[in-house]
Design a protein around this motif. Structure first.
Motif, PDB file in Angstrom:
ATOM      1  N   THR A  10       0.859  -1.180   0.000  1.00  0.00           N
ATOM      2  CA  THR A  10       0.000   0.000   0.000  1.00  0.00           C
ATOM      3  C   THR A  10       0.894   1.228   0.000  1.00  0.00           C
ATOM      4  OG1 THR A  10      -1.580  -1.221   1.382  1.00  0.00           O
ATOM      5  CG2 THR A  10      -1.891   1.172   1.186  1.00  0.00           C
ATOM      6  N   ILE A  11       0.651   2.136  -0.912  1.00  0.00           N
ATOM      7  CA  ILE A  11       1.459   3.348  -1.010  1.00  0.00           C
ATOM      8  C   ILE A  11       0.655   4.532  -0.472  1.00  0.00           C
ATOM      9  CG2 ILE A  11       2.722   4.880  -2.553  1.00  0.00           C
ATOM     10  CD1 ILE A  11       2.948   2.503  -4.502  1.00  0.00           C
ATOM     11  N   GLN A  12       1.208   5.212   0.500  1.00  0.00           N
ATOM     12  CA  GLN A  12       0.570   6.364   1.129  1.00  0.00           C
ATOM     13  C   GLN A  12       1.416   7.603   0.888  1.00  0.00           C
ATOM     14  OE1 GLN A  12      -2.387   7.109   3.217  1.00  0.00           O
ATOM     15  NE2 GLN A  12      -1.512   9.064   2.585  1.00  0.00           N
ATOM     16  N   GLY A  13       0.857   8.555   0.131  1.00  0.00           N
ATOM     17  CA  GLY A  13       1.573   9.789  -0.138  1.00  0.00           C
ATOM     18  C   GLY A  13       1.820  10.588   1.130  1.00  0.00           C
ATOM     19  N   THR A  14       2.859  11.397   1.112  1.00  0.00           N
ATOM     20  CA  THR A  14       3.234  12.175   2.295  1.00  0.00           C
ATOM     21  C   THR A  14       3.147  13.678   2.066  1.00  0.00           C
ATOM     22  OG1 THR A  14       5.562  12.049   1.622  1.00  0.00           O
ATOM     23  CG2 THR A  14       4.765  10.360   3.153  1.00  0.00           C
ATOM     24  N   ARG A  15       2.809  14.094   0.852  1.00  0.00           N
ATOM     25  CA  ARG A  15       2.666  15.519   0.548  1.00  0.00           C
ATOM     26  C   ARG A  15       1.182  15.885   0.539  1.00  0.00           C
ATOM     27  NH1 ARG A  15       6.853  13.772  -2.817  1.00  0.00           N
ATOM     28  NH2 ARG A  15       8.840  14.839  -2.476  1.00  0.00           N
ATOM     29  N   TYR A  53      -2.054  11.370  -1.768  1.00  0.00           N
ATOM     30  CA  TYR A  53      -2.099  10.272  -2.732  1.00  0.00           C
ATOM     31  C   TYR A  53      -2.156   8.947  -1.977  1.00  0.00           C
ATOM     32  CZ  TYR A  53      -0.055   6.987  -6.146  1.00  0.00           C
ATOM     33  OH  TYR A  53       0.196   5.926  -6.964  1.00  0.00           O
ATOM     34  N   LYS A  54      -2.965   8.017  -2.487  1.00  0.00           N
ATOM     35  CA  LYS A  54      -3.054   6.693  -1.851  1.00  0.00           C
ATOM     36  C   LYS A  54      -3.362   5.670  -2.933  1.00  0.00           C
ATOM     37  CE  LYS A  54      -5.260   4.308   2.027  1.00  0.00           C
ATOM     38  NZ  LYS A  54      -6.262   4.443   3.116  1.00  0.00           N
ATOM     39  N   GLN A  55      -2.607   4.572  -2.943  1.00  0.00           N
ATOM     40  CA  GLN A  55      -2.782   3.586  -4.007  1.00  0.00           C
ATOM     41  C   GLN A  55      -2.253   2.226  -3.568  1.00  0.00           C
ATOM     42  OE1 GLN A  55      -0.485   4.116  -7.669  1.00  0.00           O
ATOM     43  NE2 GLN A  55      -2.315   3.722  -8.873  1.00  0.00           N
ATOM     44  N   ILE A  56      -2.856   1.176  -4.120  1.00  0.00           N
ATOM     45  CA  ILE A  56      -2.319  -0.171  -3.982  1.00  0.00           C
ATOM     46  C   ILE A  56      -1.349  -0.388  -5.136  1.00  0.00           C
ATOM     47  CG2 ILE A  56      -2.869  -2.636  -4.062  1.00  0.00           C
ATOM     48  CD1 ILE A  56      -5.593  -1.916  -2.849  1.00  0.00           C
ATOM     49  N   GLU A  57      -0.168  -0.902  -4.846  1.00  0.00           N
ATOM     50  CA  GLU A  57       0.829  -1.095  -5.899  1.00  0.00           C
ATOM     51  C   GLU A  57       0.304  -2.051  -6.965  1.00  0.00           C
ATOM     52  OE1 GLU A  57       5.547  -2.303  -6.462  1.00  0.00           O
ATOM     53  OE2 GLU A  57       4.599  -2.495  -4.498  1.00  0.00           O
ATOM     54  N   ARG A  58       0.611  -1.747  -8.200  1.00  0.00           N
ATOM     55  CA  ARG A  58       0.134  -2.522  -9.339  1.00  0.00           C
ATOM     56  C   ARG A  58       0.482  -4.011  -9.197  1.00  0.00           C
ATOM     57  NH1 ARG A  58      -1.317  -1.169 -14.570  1.00  0.00           N
ATOM     58  NH2 ARG A  58      -0.877   1.019 -14.115  1.00  0.00           N
TER      59      ARG A  58
END
Length: 455
Positions: A169-174, A186-191
């Protein structure tokens, strides 16, 4: 105008992604199969199934339902919008059926994408999400929380049996509210992350399984409650039955019988309430030895009740000679104390789900209670039957939810009066951030500040 089964099947076969993009609805491709709506990022489209699910609203459907929801006049009735949606889809310009060939691509973890510098992710988790430095450092040291080359926090989905990374799981920090809306990041599950897995902490043969929606909720819960070494904590990255099925099956494979407990710690909103309801009515018994798996709910802020609502219960109870706790239970179980909203998985209607005036809904409910109503399991189902005719099974399911909140309230652990101005609690991180804000307003140092002084 009636539509034939052939016409409805033809409409349902229209590709949702092509339909959305053709009408100016912006989507983000997470994988070849899964798309997310940019404006409503909790809405996910499964292109292989040609189906969407709107997690925050707790509903979904096929192409017809999508067109009805987003491409018709919201001021019309549901039946009129359904006809408009079908008419729109029967238009030749929209009859583009999905011919996408899906090929599963296994997830391959690339450690070169991970940065050796964890400072930006660490600062975000501590200063923006108010997680304790010690906890953040612990997860980083264990290889679960990392930072990628662009500075986002990365939560790795590590298989507890093989230590293999199955996704992330990718969680943006900006923070950028203009681009990412209310959430701001930004928030996304890696491809190509492996279906059925999530961000998991703890042993595969745990006595207790706890399910959360997001990794930061999981970490927040551990910070609030402490970490039990015999519990496995799993963040599903949404509300996903396949994740529950996978980790429960994996648990049973690693121990002689079912675990003692499975606890749902998801968000306390309509989608979370409805999701949990479907599991609480199931009987989980190990056929090998007869052991029952206890299925429980522990939602953040689930005990909070505005004091003005409680006064409504007391006034109506005095007028109709009933118990205010009974009114609270019907309100909580049906609308989650959100006037005019239907938040229960059985889709049971009460005055609380139909009226936005809480005082009026409370009085209408009190007036409908039988004189001898005490709140037994059969009585809960019986009292809502008057508003939900010919739905006996659903009324019985709803009765179980009423019984749960009744037991909680009478034990003194399920009802906490709050001011109307107190902040809304949706997830476990909300609790931490509210406590930090409160301690700052009172002029005291937060646990995070104290922790940083020691570093």
């Amino acid at each position: 105008m009636a539509f034939s089964d052939e016409e409805l099947a033809q409409c349902a076969a229209v590709d949702i992604v092509d339909l959305a993009e053709g009408h100016g609805i912006e989507l983000t491709s997470e994988t070849e199969r899964f798309y997310r709506m940019t404006e409503h990022d909790s809405l996910v489209i499964d292109r292989a199934k040609n189906y969407f699910h709107w997690n925050s609203r707790g509903f979904g459907g096929n192409t017809i339902k999508f067109a009805q929801t987003f491409l018709t006049d919201p001021h019309k009735t549901d039946s009129a919008r359904f006809k408009d949606a079908v008419g729109l889809l029967l238009d030749r310009n929209n009859l583009k059926h999905s011919e996408v060939a899906y090929q599963h691509t296994p997830y391959v973890y690339d450690p070169k994408l991970i940065s050796t510098d964890f400072r930006q992710a660490r600062e975000y988790l501590i200063n923006k999400r108010n997680l304790s430095p010690a906890l953040v450092d612990q997860f980083h040291k264990e290889g679960l929380a990392q930072q990628n080359k662009v500075g986002s926090a990365v939560f790795l989905w590590v298989d507890p049996g093989t230590d293999e990374v199955m996704g992330s799981t990718i969680q943006g920090t900006r923070i950028d509210h203009q681009r990412y809306g209310k959430r701001g990041t930004y928030k996304q599950i890696e491809r190509n992350s492996t279906s059925g897995y999530g961000f998991a902490v703890g042993p595969a043969d745990a006595d207790t399984l706890r399910f959360f929606e997001a990794p930061i909720d999981l970490m927040s819960y551990i910070q609030l409650k402490g970490q039990d070494v015999r519990t496995q904590y799993v963040a599903m990255n949404g509300l996903k039955e396949e994740v529950i099925t996978h980790y429960l099956a994996d648990n049973i494979k690693n121990r002689p019988t079912v675990p003692d407990r499975m606890v749902f710690n998801v968000d306390n909103d309509a989608a979370g309430q409805r999701f949990v309801d479907q599991f609480l009515v199931l009987n989980w018994t190990d056929r090998r030895n007869g052991k029952e798996l206890a299925v429980e709910r522990e939602l953040p802020g689930d005990d909070r009740t505005p004091v003005s609502y409680w006064r409504d219960y007391e006034r109506a109870s005095a007028k109709y000679r009933t118990n205010p706790y009974l009114l609270y239970v019907l309100d909580k179980a049906s609308s989650n104390l959100q006037p005019g909203m239907l938040t229960n998985g059985a889709d049971i209607h009460t005055p609380f789900t139909e009226q936005t005036d809480h005082a009026a809904a409370t009085e209408a409910t009190a007036a409908a209670l039988p004189v001898n109503f005490r709140g037994s399991l059969t009585q809960w189902a019986g009292v809502v039957r008057q508003w939900n005719a010919d739905r006996e099974g659903d009324c019985q399911r709803f009765g179980l939810k009423c019984q749960y909140y009744s037991n909680q309230a009478t034990r003194g652990s399920g009802l906490k009066l709050i001011r109307n101005s107190d902040p809304f609690i949706k997830d476990w991180n909300d609790i931490i951030r509210t406590r930090v804000a409160s301690s700052v307003n009172q002029g005291t140092k937060t646990p995070q500040e104290k922790g940083q002084e020691l570093e």
